[in-house]
Design a protein around this motif. Structure first.
Motif, mmCIF file in Angstrom:
data_model
loop_
_atom_site.group_PDB
_atom_site.id
_atom_site.type_symbol
_atom_site.label_atom_id
_atom_site.label_comp_id
_atom_site.label_asym_id
_atom_site.label_seq_id
_atom_site.Cartn_x
_atom_site.Cartn_y
_atom_site.Cartn_z
ATOM 1 N N UNK A 220 0.825 -1.212 0.000
ATOM 2 C CA UNK A 220 0.000 0.000 0.000
ATOM 3 C C UNK A 220 0.859 1.263 0.000
ATOM 4 N N UNK A 221 1.929 1.236 -0.800
ATOM 5 C CA UNK A 221 2.800 2.417 -0.806
ATOM 6 C C UNK A 221 3.255 2.824 -2.202
ATOM 7 N N UNK A 222 2.534 2.394 -3.255
ATOM 8 C CA UNK A 222 2.971 2.802 -4.594
ATOM 9 C C UNK A 222 1.819 3.279 -5.502
ATOM 10 N N UNK A 223 0.636 2.767 -5.295
ATOM 11 C CA UNK A 223 -0.546 3.092 -6.106
ATOM 12 C C UNK A 223 -0.440 2.636 -7.565
ATOM 13 N N UNK A 224 0.492 1.721 -7.862
ATOM 14 C CA UNK A 224 0.559 1.186 -9.233
ATOM 15 C C UNK A 224 -0.324 -0.060 -9.388
ATOM 16 N N UNK B 289 -4.997 4.493 5.506
ATOM 17 C CA UNK B 289 -3.688 4.404 4.843
ATOM 18 C C UNK B 289 -3.869 4.398 3.325
ATOM 19 N N UNK B 290 -4.815 3.585 2.861
ATOM 20 C CA UNK B 290 -5.089 3.523 1.417
ATOM 21 C C UNK B 290 -5.609 4.874 0.918
ATOM 22 N N UNK B 291 -6.447 5.489 1.719
ATOM 23 C CA UNK B 291 -6.998 6.803 1.367
ATOM 24 C C UNK B 291 -5.865 7.804 1.108
ATOM 25 N N UNK B 292 -4.856 7.768 1.944
ATOM 26 C CA UNK B 292 -3.726 8.698 1.775
ATOM 27 C C UNK B 292 -2.948 8.404 0.494
ATOM 28 N N UNK B 293 -2.796 7.125 0.159
ATOM 29 C CA UNK B 293 -2.118 6.776 -1.102
ATOM 30 C C UNK B 293 -2.948 7.242 -2.293
ATOM 31 N N UNK B 294 -4.240 7.057 -2.212
ATOM 32 C CA UNK B 294 -5.112 7.472 -3.319
ATOM 33 C C UNK B 294 -5.095 8.990 -3.486
ATOM 34 N N UNK B 295 -4.924 9.706 -2.394
ATOM 35 C CA UNK B 295 -4.808 11.166 -2.491
ATOM 36 C C UNK B 295 -3.619 11.573 -3.354
ATOM 37 N N UNK B 296 -2.600 10.733 -3.375
ATOM 38 C CA UNK B 296 -1.401 11.065 -4.153
ATOM 39 C C UNK B 296 -1.628 10.900 -5.657
ATOM 40 N N UNK C 8 -5.185 4.269 -15.569
ATOM 41 C CA UNK C 8 -4.066 4.530 -16.467
ATOM 42 C C UNK C 8 -2.743 4.561 -15.703
ATOM 43 N N UNK C 9 -1.672 4.238 -16.396
ATOM 44 C CA UNK C 9 -0.356 4.198 -15.752
ATOM 45 C C UNK C 9 0.040 5.561 -15.208
ATOM 46 N N UNK C 10 0.753 5.558 -14.098
ATOM 47 C CA UNK C 10 1.155 6.814 -13.448
ATOM 48 C C UNK C 10 2.246 7.501 -14.242
#
Ligand code: FES
Length: 109
Positions: free
Chosen positions: A47-51, A70-77, A107-109
């Motif tokens: 849960x630290x890349x969002x890929x 925690x996931x919410x914070x990653x999705x914010x990024x 879509x890819x980051x």
């Protein structure tokens, strides 16, 4: 074990039906095993890349549920591509109640 079916729509619009997803594994793990394009999972499910970002089909979102803090914070990024049904597929544990799940790969980051 097994018996969970999921369909992921890849960034090019083609769908991959995963027929052998295992109960208890994450949607990301099942997608990687099936070779779904666009699920890179660079952090391995921490849960630290969002890929591993997916958009859950609206009809399924209430069954999948909301992300935790925690996931919410990653999705914010990845806010610029985020949708109301965004989830990180590594944080979705598969179970019988999710069999039939449909999601679109972000879509890819
Ligand atoms: S695999 Fe990195 S956040 Fe899901």
């Amino acid at each position: 074990m097994g018996g969970v079916v999921a369909t992921l729509i890849q960034p090019d619009g083609t769908a991959v039906r995963i027929a052998d997803a295992q109960k208890g594994e994450s949607l990301m793990e099942a997608a990687r095993r099936a070779g779904v394009a666009g699920i890179l999972a660079e952090c391995g499910g921490a849960c630290s890349c969002a890929t591993c970002h997916v958009f859950i089909d609206k009809l399924w979102f209430s069954k999948v549920g909301d992300p935790d803090q925690v996931e919410e914070e990653m999705l914010d990024m990845v806010d610029y591509i985020r949708r109301p049904t965004s989830r990180l597929s590594c944080q979705i544990r598969l179970h019988e109640g999710l069999s039939g799940l449909v999601a679109e790969v972000a879509p890819e980051l």
